[in-house]
Design a protein around this motif. Structure first.
Motif, PDB file in Angstrom:
ATOM      1  N   UNK A 150       0.578  -1.075   0.006  1.00  0.00           N
ATOM      2  CA  UNK A 150       0.056   0.054   0.031  1.00  0.00           C
ATOM      3  C   UNK A 150       1.022   1.145  -0.084  1.00  0.00           C
ATOM      4  N   UNK A 151       2.388   1.063  -0.090  1.00  0.00           N
ATOM      5  CA  UNK A 151       3.173   2.186   0.041  1.00  0.00           C
ATOM      6  C   UNK A 151       3.461   2.531  -1.430  1.00  0.00           C
ATOM      7  N   UNK A 152       3.100   4.150  -1.499  1.00  0.00           N
ATOM      8  CA  UNK A 152       3.413   4.815  -2.988  1.00  0.00           C
ATOM      9  C   UNK A 152       4.706   5.158  -2.815  1.00  0.00           C
ATOM     10  N   UNK A 153       5.320   5.764  -1.703  1.00  0.00           N
ATOM     11  CA  UNK A 153       6.378   6.382  -1.629  1.00  0.00           C
ATOM     12  C   UNK A 153       7.063   6.771  -0.079  1.00  0.00           C
ATOM     13  N   UNK A 154       7.906   7.628  -0.042  1.00  0.00           N
ATOM     14  CA  UNK A 154       8.560   8.136   1.091  1.00  0.00           C
ATOM     15  C   UNK A 154       9.095   9.458   1.150  1.00  0.00           C
ATOM     16  N   UNK A 155       9.112  10.134   2.347  1.00  0.00           N
ATOM     17  CA  UNK A 155       9.450  11.421   2.182  1.00  0.00           C
ATOM     18  C   UNK A 155      10.146  11.978   3.639  1.00  0.00           C
ATOM     19  N   UNK A 156      10.725  12.863   3.584  1.00  0.00           N
ATOM     20  CA  UNK A 156      11.537  13.319   5.080  1.00  0.00           C
ATOM     21  C   UNK A 156      10.650  14.503   5.326  1.00  0.00           C
ATOM     22  N   UNK A 157      10.234  14.502   6.790  1.00  0.00           N
ATOM     23  CA  UNK A 157       9.266  15.448   7.158  1.00  0.00           C
ATOM     24  C   UNK A 157       9.433  15.787   8.439  1.00  0.00           C
ATOM     25  N   UNK A 158       9.221  17.376   8.974  1.00  0.00           N
ATOM     26  CA  UNK A 158       9.279  17.870  10.110  1.00  0.00           C
ATOM     27  C   UNK A 158       7.943  18.002  10.758  1.00  0.00           C
ATOM     28  N   UNK A 159       7.745  17.349  12.191  1.00  0.00           N
ATOM     29  CA  UNK A 159       6.547  17.221  12.773  1.00  0.00           C
ATOM     30  C   UNK A 159       6.857  18.595  13.828  1.00  0.00           C
ATOM     31  N   UNK A 160       6.590  19.677  13.482  1.00  0.00           N
ATOM     32  CA  UNK A 160       6.986  20.899  14.392  1.00  0.00           C
ATOM     33  C   UNK A 160       5.802  20.950  15.535  1.00  0.00           C
ATOM     34  N   UNK A 161       6.238  21.324  16.662  1.00  0.00           N
ATOM     35  CA  UNK A 161       5.230  21.043  17.708  1.00  0.00           C
ATOM     36  C   UNK A 161       5.578  22.424  18.587  1.00  0.00           C
ATOM     37  N   UNK A 162       4.579  22.676  19.500  1.00  0.00           N
ATOM     38  CA  UNK A 162       4.404  23.814  20.426  1.00  0.00           C
ATOM     39  C   UNK A 162       4.406  23.126  21.709  1.00  0.00           C
ATOM     40  N   UNK A 163       5.724  22.668  22.108  1.00  0.00           N
ATOM     41  CA  UNK A 163       6.076  21.793  23.334  1.00  0.00           C
ATOM     42  C   UNK A 163       5.375  22.060  24.472  1.00  0.00           C
ATOM     43  N   UNK A 164       5.354  23.434  24.882  1.00  0.00           N
ATOM     44  CA  UNK A 164       4.834  23.765  25.891  1.00  0.00           C
ATOM     45  C   UNK A 164       3.254  23.807  26.010  1.00  0.00           C
ATOM     46  N   UNK A 165       2.450  23.939  24.902  1.00  0.00           N
ATOM     47  CA  UNK A 165       1.117  23.576  24.902  1.00  0.00           C
ATOM     48  C   UNK A 165       1.030  22.147  24.936  1.00  0.00           C
ATOM     49  N   UNK A 166       1.822  21.284  24.132  1.00  0.00           N
ATOM     50  CA  UNK A 166       1.669  19.864  24.351  1.00  0.00           C
ATOM     51  C   UNK A 166       1.670  19.343  25.798  1.00  0.00           C
ATOM     52  N   UNK A 167       2.809  19.991  26.524  1.00  0.00           N
ATOM     53  CA  UNK A 167       2.905  19.583  27.966  1.00  0.00           C
ATOM     54  C   UNK A 167       1.885  19.756  28.782  1.00  0.00           C
ATOM     55  N   UNK A 168       1.273  21.115  28.548  1.00  0.00           N
ATOM     56  CA  UNK A 168      -0.114  21.242  29.343  1.00  0.00           C
ATOM     57  C   UNK A 168      -1.341  20.342  29.195  1.00  0.00           C
ATOM     58  N   UNK A 169      -1.385  20.027  27.552  1.00  0.00           N
ATOM     59  CA  UNK A 169      -2.408  19.178  27.312  1.00  0.00           C
ATOM     60  C   UNK A 169      -2.191  17.824  27.794  1.00  0.00           C
ATOM     61  N   UNK A 170      -1.037  17.449  27.745  1.00  0.00           N
ATOM     62  CA  UNK A 170      -0.540  16.019  28.504  1.00  0.00           C
ATOM     63  C   UNK A 170      -1.012  15.916  29.910  1.00  0.00           C
ATOM     64  N   UNK A 171      -0.941  17.189  30.744  1.00  0.00           N
ATOM     65  CA  UNK A 171      -1.009  17.183  32.026  1.00  0.00           C
ATOM     66  C   UNK A 171      -2.579  17.217  32.110  1.00  0.00           C
ATOM     67  N   UNK A 172      -3.264  17.577  31.548  1.00  0.00           N
ATOM     68  CA  UNK A 172      -4.668  17.983  31.742  1.00  0.00           C
ATOM     69  C   UNK A 172      -5.537  16.795  30.877  1.00  0.00           C
ATOM     70  N   UNK A 173      -4.682  15.872  30.394  1.00  0.00           N
ATOM     71  CA  UNK A 173      -5.659  14.709  29.382  1.00  0.00           C
ATOM     72  C   UNK A 173      -6.126  15.263  28.523  1.00  0.00           C
TER      73      UNK A 173
END
Length: 230
Positions: free
Chosen positions: A101-124
Motif C-alpha cells: 500500500x506504500x506509494x513512496x516516502x519523504x522526510x518531514x518535520x513534525x513541528x510542535x509547540x512543546x509547552x502547549x503539548x505539555x499542558x495538554x498531556x498534564x490535563x489529559x
C-alpha cells in the motif's frame, strides 16, 4: 451529469512534489504516530500499541525557505520523521500485505509547540493545539518506492550545524508494516494519506534565525530557516 454548485470556490488540494517527475502527489489526511523510538525516559517500558493523532493536510508545505515561528508558544521544537505516502486505500490491512500500500516516502518535520503539548498531556487533553498550525509539517519531495525501495538507513537533524537528532530507522518500535496495519484497523486508509512515523530522541528548542538541516538516507534532505516571532 450536472456538476455541483459550491457556496464558494473550494481550495485546490494540497500537494507535494514527486522526485524526478513533473507530477505532484495529492495529500489526503496526515496521521502522526507518537512515541515510536526509544527515548531515555521510556527505556525499559513494554511495547505498547502505537498511538496516533492527526494534522490537517493544510499543515503540509514543501520543505524549502522559511519555517514560520508559530503563535502562542515559547517552546517551538523540531522533530524529524520518516513519512509514508499511501498509494492505495484499504481497511484492516494485514501486516504481511501492508508494504504493497506504500506509494513512496519523504522526510518531514513534525513541528510542535512543546509547552502547549505539555499542558495538554498534564490535563489529559488532545494534542492538536500543539501540533496544528500554519506550516507545521514541512516535507521533502516524495520518492516513489519503485525508486527508493523501503528505507533502512538513518534519519538526522542539525541546527546551525550542530547535530541534535540521529538514529536508525531500524530503531523504530513499530515497523512501517505494523503502523499501516494498526491505523487501518481504526480507520480505512485512502490513497493520498500520509503517515508521519515518529521522531528519535534529541528534540529541542528552535529560535528565530536558526537553520535546520535534516534528512533521511536514500529519501531526501531539507534545509530551512526559522522565521521571526510573530
Amino acid at each position: 451529469m450536472n456538476m455541483p454548485e459550491y457556496v464558494f470556490t473550494p481550495d485546490l488540494p494540497v500537494t507535494l512534489p514527486v522526485l524526478g517527475s513533473q507530477q505532484r502527489f495529492p495529500v489526503g489526511r496526515v496521521f502522526c504516530v507518537g512515541r515510536n523510538y526509544p527515548w531515555p525516559d521510556t527505556q525499559g517500558e513494554s511495547r505498547v500499541p502505537p498511538v496516533f493523532f492527526m494534522k490537517p493536510s493544510t499543515c503540509v508545505v514543501d520543505a524549502v525557505g522559511e519555517v514560520p515561528f508559530p503563535t502562542v508558544t515559547e517552546e517551538f521544537v523540531h522533530e524529524i520523521e520518516l513519512v509514508i505516502a499511501i498509494g492505495e486505500g484499504g481497511a484492516n490491512i494485514p501486516e504481511e500485505q501492508a508494504l504493497a500500500y506504500v506509494w513512496g516516502y519523504a522526510a518531514g518535520l513534525d513541528l510542535t509547540r512543546r509547552d502547549v503539548q505539555r499542558l495538554a498531556k498534564r490535563d489529559g487533553l488532545p494534542w492538536e493545539g500543539a501540533k496544528v498550525f500554519d506550516g507545521a509539517a514541512p516535507m521533502t519531495a516524495i520518492v516513489p518506492v519503485s525508486r527508493s525501495g523501503h528505507p533502512e538507513g538513518e534519519l538526522w537533524l542539525n541546527v546551525n550545524g550542530q547535530e541534535r537528532q540521529r538514529d536508525s530507522l531500524d530503531s523504530q518500535i513499530w515497523s512501517v508494516s505494523e503502523m499501516i496495519s494498526r491505523i487501518s484497523q481504526s480507520v480505512s486508509l485512502r490513497a493520498g494519506d500520509l503517515i508521519m512515523t515518529g521522531s528519535p530522541a534529541g528534540v529541542d528548542l528552535l529560535q528565530p534565525g536558526d537553520v535546520i538541516s535534516a534528512g533521511i538516507d536514500g529519501i531526501g534532505q531539507l534545509e530551512m530557516r526559522v522565521g521571526q516571532r510573530p
